[in-house]
Design an enzyme around this catalytic site. Structure first.
Site, PDB file in Angstrom:
ATOM      1  N   GLY A 132     -20.812  34.206 -40.705  1.00  0.00           N
ATOM      2  CA  GLY A 132     -20.044  34.421 -41.917  1.00  0.00           C
ATOM      3  C   GLY A 132     -19.207  35.677 -41.772  1.00  0.00           C
ATOM      4  O   GLY A 132     -19.134  36.505 -42.678  1.00  0.00           O
ATOM      5  N   ALA A 133     -18.549  35.799 -40.613  1.00  0.00           N
ATOM      6  CA  ALA A 133     -17.910  37.067 -40.249  1.00  0.00           C
ATOM      7  C   ALA A 133     -16.407  37.089 -40.422  1.00  0.00           C
ATOM      8  O   ALA A 133     -15.777  38.107 -40.160  1.00  0.00           O
ATOM      9  CB  ALA A 133     -18.246  37.407 -38.792  1.00  0.00           C
ATOM     10  N   SER A 134     -15.800  35.990 -40.858  1.00  0.00           N
ATOM     11  CA  SER A 134     -14.339  35.972 -40.908  1.00  0.00           C
ATOM     12  C   SER A 134     -13.777  36.838 -42.024  1.00  0.00           C
ATOM     13  O   SER A 134     -12.624  37.258 -41.967  1.00  0.00           O
ATOM     14  CB  SER A 134     -13.821  34.537 -41.061  1.00  0.00           C
ATOM     15  OG  SER A 134     -14.306  33.953 -42.255  1.00  0.00           O
ATOM     16  N   SER A 135     -14.585  37.128 -43.046  1.00  0.00           N
ATOM     17  CA  SER A 135     -14.092  37.940 -44.158  1.00  0.00           C
ATOM     18  C   SER A 135     -15.254  38.690 -44.799  1.00  0.00           C
ATOM     19  O   SER A 135     -16.424  38.483 -44.453  1.00  0.00           O
ATOM     20  CB  SER A 135     -13.399  37.061 -45.212  1.00  0.00           C
ATOM     21  OG  SER A 135     -14.335  36.202 -45.844  1.00  0.00           O
ATOM     22  N   GLY A 136     -14.919  39.565 -45.734  1.00  0.00           N
ATOM     23  CA  GLY A 136     -15.914  40.213 -46.572  1.00  0.00           C
ATOM     24  C   GLY A 136     -16.943  41.046 -45.839  1.00  0.00           C
ATOM     25  O   GLY A 136     -16.640  41.740 -44.860  1.00  0.00           O
ATOM     26  N   ILE A 137     -18.188  40.948 -46.312  1.00  0.00           N
ATOM     27  CA  ILE A 137     -19.292  41.749 -45.779  1.00  0.00           C
ATOM     28  C   ILE A 137     -19.489  41.495 -44.294  1.00  0.00           C
ATOM     29  O   ILE A 137     -19.671  42.427 -43.506  1.00  0.00           O
ATOM     30  CB  ILE A 137     -20.586  41.432 -46.559  1.00  0.00           C
ATOM     31  CG1 ILE A 137     -20.478  41.948 -47.999  1.00  0.00           C
ATOM     32  CG2 ILE A 137     -21.798  42.024 -45.859  1.00  0.00           C
ATOM     33  CD1 ILE A 137     -21.541  41.395 -48.929  1.00  0.00           C
ATOM     34  N   GLY A 138     -19.446  40.222 -43.887  1.00  0.00           N
ATOM     35  CA  GLY A 138     -19.668  39.902 -42.486  1.00  0.00           C
ATOM     36  C   GLY A 138     -18.640  40.519 -41.571  1.00  0.00           C
ATOM     37  O   GLY A 138     -18.959  41.030 -40.490  1.00  0.00           O
ATOM     38  N   SER A 179     -28.711  38.146 -52.441  1.00  0.00           N
ATOM     39  CA  SER A 179     -27.907  38.584 -53.581  1.00  0.00           C
ATOM     40  C   SER A 179     -28.862  39.009 -54.675  1.00  0.00           C
ATOM     41  O   SER A 179     -30.024  38.559 -54.713  1.00  0.00           O
ATOM     42  CB  SER A 179     -27.030  37.419 -54.077  1.00  0.00           C
ATOM     43  OG  SER A 179     -26.490  37.687 -55.354  1.00  0.00           O
ATOM     44  N   TYR A 188     -25.429  28.562 -56.711  1.00  0.00           N
ATOM     45  CA  TYR A 188     -25.543  29.771 -55.898  1.00  0.00           C
ATOM     46  C   TYR A 188     -26.859  30.497 -56.202  1.00  0.00           C
ATOM     47  O   TYR A 188     -27.584  30.923 -55.293  1.00  0.00           O
ATOM     48  CB  TYR A 188     -24.348  30.674 -56.181  1.00  0.00           C
ATOM     49  CG  TYR A 188     -24.243  31.907 -55.314  1.00  0.00           C
ATOM     50  CD1 TYR A 188     -23.635  31.842 -54.062  1.00  0.00           C
ATOM     51  CD2 TYR A 188     -24.723  33.136 -55.752  1.00  0.00           C
ATOM     52  CE1 TYR A 188     -23.518  32.977 -53.266  1.00  0.00           C
ATOM     53  CE2 TYR A 188     -24.615  34.268 -54.973  1.00  0.00           C
ATOM     54  CZ  TYR A 188     -24.010  34.193 -53.716  1.00  0.00           C
ATOM     55  OH  TYR A 188     -23.915  35.325 -52.938  1.00  0.00           O
TER      56      TYR A 188
END
Length: 338
Positions: free
Chosen positions: A15-21, A144, A157
Site C-alpha cells: 500500500g505504498a503508492s500514496s499516503g502513509i505507505g 485505525s 471499513y
C-alpha cells in the site's frame, strides 16, 4: 526480543503508492533499509522507486492487488529473491466506502473487507514463513482508531479494522506460545491527511472527509519506523485517538451520543461529488500518488506520540509526577493535623 537496526533491514511496504505507505517507504530507504514497495498503482510505484533511487536508496516495486493471496505472496517472494531475506512487513493497503449502511451493496461491503482485512491476513501469511526463516522480524499492520471505535457511514471499513484487531490478537499469542521472536504491532492512526478521502467511494453526494482534526502522515511513518526497531503491541497515533480510546473504554454510550451529534455532518465537505465519480474500490485510480491529502489546513500537532517513543522519559515523568503528588498530599495532610 531484539529487532535489527533499520539500516540492516529488508522491508516490504504494502500500500505504498500514496499516503502513509509512501512516506514510510521513503523514510525506511533514507535510513538505509532495502525496500520492496507494492500497490495496485504501477505509476505510483514507479515514481516512488525513482524518488528513492534519486537519493541513493535501494528499492524495487511489485504491482499487486492485496485481495489476491498469490499476488501478496509474490511481494514476499520477490523481496527474498532480490535481497535474500525479509525482516519487516508493513501493511497499509486499504479502501473504503462512505455511505449509510442501507445504501451499500453486498459486493461493495465484501470488497472493502477483502482489501482492508483479508489483504492484511494474506500479508501475514506471506511474510511469516520468511520471518521465521530469519529467526526474528516484525509484522507491522496499519489498523485505525476505527478498530477501537466504529464510525457511522463507514461500516465496511470499521468492520474490517475491528476484524484486523481480532486477527492480530490471536496471531500474537500463537507466536508467543511458539516462542518465535516476531513482533506483531497494530498501528492505530487517528484522522490522517492522506489522499484516502480522495480515492474512496462516496454516496453522500459530496466529497467525504474524516472528522477533524487531522494529523500529518509523517507521525504515522515515524511510529512505524520506531516499532520496526522496538517491539510494540499497539501504537495509537494522534492525541485525539488516545482520548477517543479512553472515552470508549469508560463510556461507549457517551461516544455514541457524540458521534450521533457530529459524525454525520463531520464527514461531509461542501464539495459536490457523485457516487459515479472514479474511486479505488475495485480498480486503482491515477492522480493521487502523493503523501498528503487536501486537508492540510486542518492539521494539528500531536504531543503524546513522542512520549510513547521515549518510554524511559515517559515513565520517569510519570514517576516524578506521582512523587510530587504524594509529597503534596503528605504535606497537606500534615498541615491539617497541626
Amino acid at each position: 526480543m531484539q529487532l535489527k537496526p533499520i539500516s540492516q533491514q529488508v522491508v516490504a511496504v504494502v500500500g505504498a503508492s500514496s499516503g502513509i505507505g509512501r512516506d514510510t517507504a521513503v523514510k525506511f530507504a533514507q535510513r538505509g533499509a532495502k525496500v520492496v514497495v507494492a500497490a495496485r498503482s504501477e505509476l505510483g510505484l514507479k515514481s516512488l522507486v525513482e524518488e528513492i533511487q534519486g537519493f541513493g536508496g535501494d528499492a524495487i516495486y511489485v504491482v499487486a492487488d492485496v485481495s489476491d493471496f498469490q499476488q501478496v505472496k509474490a511481494i514476499a517472494d520477490k523481496a527474498v529473491a532480490k535481497y535474500g531475506r525479509l525482516d519487516t512487513w508493513v501493511h497499509a493497503a486499504a479502501t473504503g466506502i462512505l455511505a449509510p449502511f442501507e445504501k451499500i451493496t453486498p459486493e461493495e461491503f465484501e470488497r472493502v473487507v477483502d482489501v482492508t482485512l483479508m489483504g492484511q491476513v494474506y500479508g501475514a501469511m506471506a511474510a511469516l514463513p520468511y520471518l521465521k526463516q530469519e529467526g526474528r522480524g516484525a509484522l507491522i499492520h496499519i489498523s485505525s482508531m476505527e478498530g477501537r471505535r466504529s464510525l457511522p457511514l463507514q461500516s465496511p471499513y470499521s468492520t474490517a479494522k475491528h476484524g484486523l484487531e481480532g486477527f492480530l490478537e490471536a496471531l500474537r499469542v500463537e507466536l508467543e506460545h511458539e516462542k518465535w521472536p516476531i513482533s506483531v504491532t497494530s498501528i492505530l492512526p487517528s484522522v490522517i491527511n492522506t489522499p484516502f478521502y480522495n480515492k474512496v467511494r462516496t454516496k453522500l453526494g459530496v466529497k467525504p472527509t474524516g472528522i477533524p482534526p487531522y494529523y500529518d502522515p509523517s507521525l504515522v511513518a515515524d511510529a512505524i519506523l520506531y516499532v520496526a526497531e522496538h517491539p510494540t503491541r499497539d501504537f495509537i497515533v494522534g492525541d485525539v485517538g488516545r482520548v477517543l480510546d479512553a472515552l470508549q473504554r469508560v463510556s461507549p454510550s457517551l461516544v455514541d451520543s457524540v458521534l450521533a451529534a457530529i459524525g454525520f455532518v463531520g464527514q461531509r465537505t461542501n464539495e459536490p461529488k457523485s457516487e459515479d465519480a472514479p474511486d479505488n474500490v475495485f480498480e486503482p485510480i491515477n492522480g493521487y500518488d502523493r503523501v498528503e491529502g487536501d486537508f492540510k489546513n486542518l492539521i494539528i500537532p500531536s504531543f503524546s506520540d513522542w512520549w510513547d517513543m521515549n518510554p524511559t522519559l515517559k515513565w520517569g515523568a510519570i514517576g516524578l509526577a506521582a512523587l510530587g503528588i504524594a509529597a503534596f498530599l503528605g504535606g497537606w495532610h500534615d498541615g491539617k493535623d497541626v
